[in-house]
Design a protein around this motif. Structure first.
Motif, PDB file in Angstrom:
ATOM      1  N   THR A   1      -3.198   6.507  -3.188  1.00 56.72           N
ATOM      2  CA  THR A   1      -2.830   7.193  -4.426  1.00 56.72           C
ATOM      3  C   THR A   1      -1.754   6.422  -5.181  1.00 56.72           C
ATOM      4  OG1 THR A   1      -3.365   9.354  -3.470  1.00 56.72           O
ATOM      5  CG2 THR A   1      -1.944   9.342  -5.407  1.00 56.72           C
ATOM      6  N   ASN A   2      -0.732   5.980  -4.487  1.00 55.70           N
ATOM      7  CA  ASN A   2       0.341   5.230  -5.147  1.00 55.70           C
ATOM      8  C   ASN A   2      -0.181   3.946  -5.780  1.00 55.70           C
ATOM      9  OD1 ASN A   2       2.201   7.149  -4.426  1.00 55.70           O
ATOM     10  ND2 ASN A   2       3.091   5.988  -2.745  1.00 55.70           N
ATOM     11  N   LEU A   3      -0.993   3.199  -5.030  1.00 53.98           N
ATOM     12  CA  LEU A   3      -1.512   1.937  -5.541  1.00 53.98           C
ATOM     13  C   LEU A   3      -2.459   2.159  -6.715  1.00 53.98           C
ATOM     14  CD1 LEU A   3      -2.182  -0.041  -2.225  1.00 53.98           C
ATOM     15  CD2 LEU A   3      -0.198  -0.191  -3.744  1.00 53.98           C
ATOM     16  N   LEU A   4      -3.324   3.163  -6.606  1.00 60.13           N
ATOM     17  CA  LEU A   4      -4.272   3.442  -7.684  1.00 60.13           C
ATOM     18  C   LEU A   4      -3.558   3.994  -8.914  1.00 60.13           C
ATOM     19  CD1 LEU A   4      -7.195   3.364  -8.533  1.00 60.13           C
ATOM     20  CD2 LEU A   4      -7.524   5.633  -7.523  1.00 60.13           C
ATOM     21  N   ASP A   5      -2.551   4.828  -8.687  1.00 63.23           N
ATOM     22  CA  ASP A   5      -1.784   5.378  -9.802  1.00 63.23           C
ATOM     23  C   ASP A   5      -1.055   4.263 -10.555  1.00 63.23           C
ATOM     24  OD1 ASP A   5      -0.762   7.829 -11.165  1.00 63.23           O
ATOM     25  OD2 ASP A   5       1.164   7.063 -10.489  1.00 63.23           O
ATOM     26  N   ASN A   6      -0.488   3.301  -9.821  1.00 64.27           N
ATOM     27  CA  ASN A   6       0.156   2.161 -10.464  1.00 64.27           C
ATOM     28  C   ASN A   6      -0.844   1.326 -11.248  1.00 64.27           C
ATOM     29  OD1 ASN A   6       2.789   2.629  -9.627  1.00 64.27           O
ATOM     30  ND2 ASN A   6       2.509   1.548  -7.691  1.00 64.27           N
ATOM     31  N   ALA A   7      -2.040   1.138 -10.672  1.00 64.26           N
ATOM     32  CA  ALA A   7      -3.070   0.347 -11.353  1.00 64.26           C
ATOM     33  C   ALA A   7      -3.453   0.988 -12.680  1.00 64.26           C
ATOM     34  CB  ALA A   7      -4.295   0.206 -10.446  1.00 64.26           C
ATOM     35  N   VAL A   8      -3.604   2.307 -12.674  1.00 61.22           N
ATOM     36  CA  VAL A   8      -3.941   3.025 -13.914  1.00 61.22           C
ATOM     37  C   VAL A   8      -2.800   2.909 -14.917  1.00 61.22           C
ATOM     38  CG1 VAL A   8      -4.388   5.310 -14.901  1.00 61.22           C
ATOM     39  CG2 VAL A   8      -5.523   4.629 -12.779  1.00 61.22           C
ATOM     40  N   LYS A   9      -1.591   3.032 -14.430  1.00 57.74           N
ATOM     41  CA  LYS A   9      -0.422   3.006 -15.320  1.00 57.74           C
ATOM     42  C   LYS A   9      -0.261   1.656 -15.998  1.00 57.74           C
ATOM     43  CE  LYS A   9       4.572   3.736 -15.405  1.00 57.74           C
ATOM     44  NZ  LYS A   9       5.769   4.184 -14.649  1.00 57.74           N
ATOM     45  N   TYR A  10      -0.463   0.556 -15.263  1.00 52.39           N
ATOM     46  CA  TYR A  10      -0.190  -0.759 -15.808  1.00 52.39           C
ATOM     47  C   TYR A  10      -1.418  -1.464 -16.374  1.00 52.39           C
ATOM     48  CZ  TYR A  10       4.474  -0.275 -13.984  1.00 52.39           C
ATOM     49  OH  TYR A  10       5.748   0.184 -13.754  1.00 52.39           O
ATOM     50  N   THR A  11      -2.590  -0.869 -16.216  1.00 50.05           N
ATOM     51  CA  THR A  11      -3.795  -1.435 -16.831  1.00 50.05           C
ATOM     52  C   THR A  11      -3.918  -0.891 -18.250  1.00 50.05           C
ATOM     53  OG1 THR A  11      -4.946  -1.656 -14.718  1.00 50.05           O
ATOM     54  CG2 THR A  11      -6.311  -1.571 -16.696  1.00 50.05           C
ATOM     55  N   PRO A  12      -4.123  -1.745 -19.238  1.00 50.34           N
ATOM     56  CA  PRO A  12      -4.221  -1.266 -20.622  1.00 50.34           C
ATOM     57  C   PRO A  12      -5.489  -0.451 -20.855  1.00 50.34           C
ATOM     58  CG  PRO A  12      -4.770  -3.599 -20.492  1.00 50.34           C
ATOM     59  CD  PRO A  12      -4.258  -3.203 -19.140  1.00 50.34           C
ATOM     60  N   SER A  13      -5.513   0.256 -21.944  1.00 53.38           N
ATOM     61  CA  SER A  13      -6.688   1.058 -22.302  1.00 53.38           C
ATOM     62  C   SER A  13      -7.920   0.166 -22.373  1.00 53.38           C
ATOM     63  CB  SER A  13      -6.464   1.741 -23.658  1.00 53.38           C
ATOM     64  OG  SER A  13      -5.370   2.630 -23.576  1.00 53.38           O
ATOM     65  N   GLY A  14      -9.016   0.671 -21.814  1.00 57.51           N
ATOM     66  CA  GLY A  14     -10.254  -0.096 -21.804  1.00 57.51           C
ATOM     67  C   GLY A  14     -10.358  -1.074 -20.651  1.00 57.51           C
ATOM     68  N   GLY A  15      -9.340  -1.147 -19.791  1.00 50.95           N
ATOM     69  CA  GLY A  15      -9.355  -2.072 -18.669  1.00 50.95           C
ATOM     70  C   GLY A  15     -10.181  -1.564 -17.502  1.00 50.95           C
ATOM     71  N   GLN A  16     -10.233  -2.364 -16.455  1.00 50.92           N
ATOM     72  CA  GLN A  16     -11.059  -2.022 -15.290  1.00 50.92           C
ATOM     73  C   GLN A  16     -10.235  -2.094 -14.009  1.00 50.92           C
ATOM     74  OE1 GLN A  16     -15.021  -3.705 -15.059  1.00 50.92           O
ATOM     75  NE2 GLN A  16     -14.894  -3.908 -12.821  1.00 50.92           N
ATOM     76  N   ILE A  17     -10.542  -1.179 -13.080  1.00 52.27           N
ATOM     77  CA  ILE A  17      -9.893  -1.128 -11.777  1.00 52.27           C
ATOM     78  C   ILE A  17     -10.983  -1.094 -10.713  1.00 52.27           C
ATOM     79  CG2 ILE A  17      -8.381   0.209 -10.259  1.00 52.27           C
ATOM     80  CD1 ILE A  17      -7.123   1.360 -12.873  1.00 52.27           C
ATOM     81  N   ASP A  18     -10.837  -1.935  -9.695  1.00 48.24           N
ATOM     82  CA  ASP A  18     -11.834  -2.004  -8.627  1.00 48.24           C
ATOM     83  C   ASP A  18     -11.194  -1.665  -7.290  1.00 48.24           C
ATOM     84  OD1 ASP A  18     -14.320  -3.130  -9.955  1.00 48.24           O
ATOM     85  OD2 ASP A  18     -12.833  -4.627 -10.559  1.00 48.24           O
ATOM     86  N   ILE A  19     -11.871  -0.791  -6.537  1.00 46.54           N
ATOM     87  CA  ILE A  19     -11.444  -0.443  -5.183  1.00 46.54           C
ATOM     88  C   ILE A  19     -12.488  -0.994  -4.226  1.00 46.54           C
ATOM     89  CG2 ILE A  19     -10.797   1.430  -3.618  1.00 46.54           C
ATOM     90  CD1 ILE A  19     -10.392   3.194  -6.086  1.00 46.54           C
ATOM     91  N   THR A  20     -12.069  -1.912  -3.367  1.00 45.65           N
ATOM     92  CA  THR A  20     -13.007  -2.522  -2.430  1.00 45.65           C
ATOM     93  C   THR A  20     -12.452  -2.451  -1.015  1.00 45.65           C
ATOM     94  OG1 THR A  20     -12.036  -4.723  -2.767  1.00 45.65           O
ATOM     95  CG2 THR A  20     -13.883  -4.118  -4.178  1.00 45.65           C
ATOM     96  N   ALA A  21     -13.365  -2.606  -0.058  1.00 47.64           N
ATOM     97  CA  ALA A  21     -12.958  -2.629   1.357  1.00 47.64           C
ATOM     98  C   ALA A  21     -13.914  -3.534   2.108  1.00 47.64           C
ATOM     99  CB  ALA A  21     -12.966  -1.227   1.942  1.00 47.64           C
ATOM    100  N   LEU A  22     -13.392  -4.198   3.120  1.00 50.42           N
ATOM    101  CA  LEU A  22     -14.227  -5.072   3.942  1.00 50.42           C
ATOM    102  C   LEU A  22     -13.737  -5.057   5.376  1.00 50.42           C
ATOM    103  CD1 LEU A  22     -12.552  -7.982   4.492  1.00 50.42           C
ATOM    104  CD2 LEU A  22     -12.951  -8.202   2.050  1.00 50.42           C
ATOM    105  N   HIS A  23     -14.663  -5.383   6.275  1.00 45.97           N
ATOM    106  CA  HIS A  23     -14.373  -5.418   7.705  1.00 45.97           C
ATOM    107  C   HIS A  23     -13.893  -6.825   8.033  1.00 45.97           C
ATOM    108  CE1 HIS A  23     -15.912  -4.324  12.010  1.00 45.97           C
ATOM    109  NE2 HIS A  23     -14.596  -4.344  11.905  1.00 45.97           N
ATOM    110  N   ARG A  24     -12.575  -7.018   8.053  1.00 45.95           N
ATOM    111  CA  ARG A  24     -12.020  -8.369   8.224  1.00 45.95           C
ATOM    112  C   ARG A  24     -12.269  -8.919   9.617  1.00 45.95           C
ATOM    113  NH1 ARG A  24      -6.034  -9.552   6.147  1.00 45.95           N
ATOM    114  NH2 ARG A  24      -6.438 -11.215   7.620  1.00 45.95           N
ATOM    115  N   THR A  25     -11.937  -8.126  10.634  1.00 50.84           N
ATOM    116  CA  THR A  25     -12.134  -8.531  12.029  1.00 50.84           C
ATOM    117  C   THR A  25     -12.615  -7.316  12.800  1.00 50.84           C
ATOM    118  OG1 THR A  25      -9.896  -7.934  12.748  1.00 50.84           O
ATOM    119  CG2 THR A  25     -10.177 -10.133  11.803  1.00 50.84           C
ATOM    120  N   ASN A  26     -12.766  -7.489  14.102  1.00 50.87           N
ATOM    121  CA  ASN A  26     -13.158  -6.355  14.929  1.00 50.87           C
ATOM    122  C   ASN A  26     -12.044  -5.318  15.033  1.00 50.87           C
ATOM    123  OD1 ASN A  26     -15.683  -7.405  15.471  1.00 50.87           O
ATOM    124  ND2 ASN A  26     -14.970  -8.544  17.271  1.00 50.87           N
TER     125      ASN A  26
END
Length: 392
Positions: A284-309
């Motif tokens: 929530t904190n990271l996404l809220d900051n992304a919304v706050k500092y991204t200008p109008s019309g911008g894009q935010i991506d949330i991704t996840a990957l399995h780095r190791t076991n």
């Protein structure tokens, strides 16, 4: 050891520095007895000083070890240290005695008021008192600086509460007032307040109240300081479900700025072993900051990957102004958390808390950023195992 001084006599002023080791008791006694044997016409004034009780004296004489015997003189002090102080005394005593006798011949010991003068002793006493007072002043200045920092922190917290809580509180109040207006004084529901609208208003109020609760939690956690224990209750967590829940709460903010938020999390991504409430707060904190500092019309991506076991990596990328390279580590510091509204590279109160939460889960958190192009915050969490404990 101390004897009254006769006219034209100058005493040898000796300071014996010791600590609280029991083994020094016998050595001190031997030094005392040896000095009684050595002194003749020249009186000796010996003072025993425990360095633990008067550390400022040890600092004044630049001592590095105990025991140490210091002959105090207005011209130059002399230090004897180690386990062979008595043999060193035998070596230096004739010279000290000659110097004392010479000083006695040149220094009157009666002043204008008929009182004895002890310039060397008085000088040492005066110097050590100045050092002690200087130490006290230094400690008081430190305490004053800490108190001023606490007062500034309190004022900033109050300002943040007044500023940041106003928006969600106002939104929740409007939703509740709208619901209230949908009913007549006798309790009948207005035709304009449809079941769908009622659900929407209640949902909106719930989201805003949750935002308020998150902000208060952030502030209370930060106020406890970085050394406060962070309690976590890890369990199996589905990151895809959790990210969707957070997006549902923050989505209206992004919609208001016409921002596009995309989630790219594989359905076969392993679950993580984490405290769901704490990790919800991080996302929530990271996404809220992304919304706050991204200008109008911008894009935010949330991704996840399995780095190791053992680890899963979550990333939140924005198209905001970016963070200068020299501040990409500092933004996670406690002292940086309140600068978010004073500079574009300040990412708020929540980042220092995010760092503490991720570390409590034995993960890492960092940021990749290019000025003018945006920032991507990454953090890792341990993979959940069937028996509930992640591999080392």
């Amino acid at each position: 050891m101390q004897q009254p001084m006769q006219q034209n006599e100058v005493a040898l002023k000796l300071l014996l520095f010791i600590d609280k080791r029991p083994s020094l008791t016998e050595q001190v006694q031997q030094i005392r007895q040896h000095l009684e044997q050595l002194q003749g016409e020249v009186p000796v004034r010996l003072e025993i000083i425990d360095v633990s009780e008067q550390p400022y004296l040890a600092e004044h004489f630049k001592l590095v070890a105990t025991p140490a015997l210091i002959r105090v003189s207005k011209d130059a002090n002399q230090t004897l240290a180690g386990s062979d102080i008595i043999s060193q005394l035998d070596h230096w005593w004739p010279r000290w005695q000659m110097e004392a006798e010479a000083a006695a011949a040149l220094t009157p010991n009666i002043n204008g008021n008929g009182k004895q003068t002890e310039s060397s002793a008085n000088s040492v006493t005066h110097s050590t008192e100045i050092i002690r007072l200087s130490d006290d002043i230094f400690r008081l200045k430190q305490l004053n600086a800490e108190m001023e920092a606490q007062l500034k922190f309190k004022n900033r917290i109050i300002a943040m509460l007044a500023h940041d809580l106003r928006n969600p509180l106002t939104a929740a109040s409007i939703a509740v007032e709208t619901l209230e207006m949908g009913y007549t004084p006798d309790g009948r529901r207005s035709d304009k307040l449809t079941p769908a609208l009622t659900i929407q208003l209640l949902k909106h109020a719930k989201i805003q109240i949750r935002n308020i609760n998150r902000m208060i939690t952030d502030i209370l956690q930060a106020a406890r300081g970085p050394c406060a224990e962070l309690k976590i209750a890890p369990q199996e967590v589905d990151l895809l479900v959790l990210c969707r829940e957070v997006l549902e709460a923050i989505g209206p903010k992004a919609t208001a700025k016409e921002q596009l938020i995309k989630i790219d999390i594989p359905k076969d991504l392993p679950h993580v072993y984490a405290d769901i409430g704490q990790i919800r707060q991080v996302i929530t904190n990271l996404l809220d900051n992304a919304v706050k500092y991204t200008p109008s019309g911008g894009q935010i991506d949330i991704t996840a990957l399995h780095r190791t076991n053992q680890k899963v990596q979550i990333s939140i990328q924005d198209t905001g102004p970016g963070i200068p390279e020299e501040n990409q580590t500092r933004i996670f510091e406690e002292s940086f958390r309140l600068k978010r509204d004073r500079a574009k590279d300040g990412y708020g109160l929540g980042l220092s808390l995010c760092l503490r939460i991720v570390r409590a889960h034995y993960g890492q958190i960092w940021v990749d950023s290019i000025l003018g192009e945006g920032s991507t915050f990454h953090f890792t969490l341990p993979v959940y195992r069937a028996y509930g404990i992640p591999d080392d």
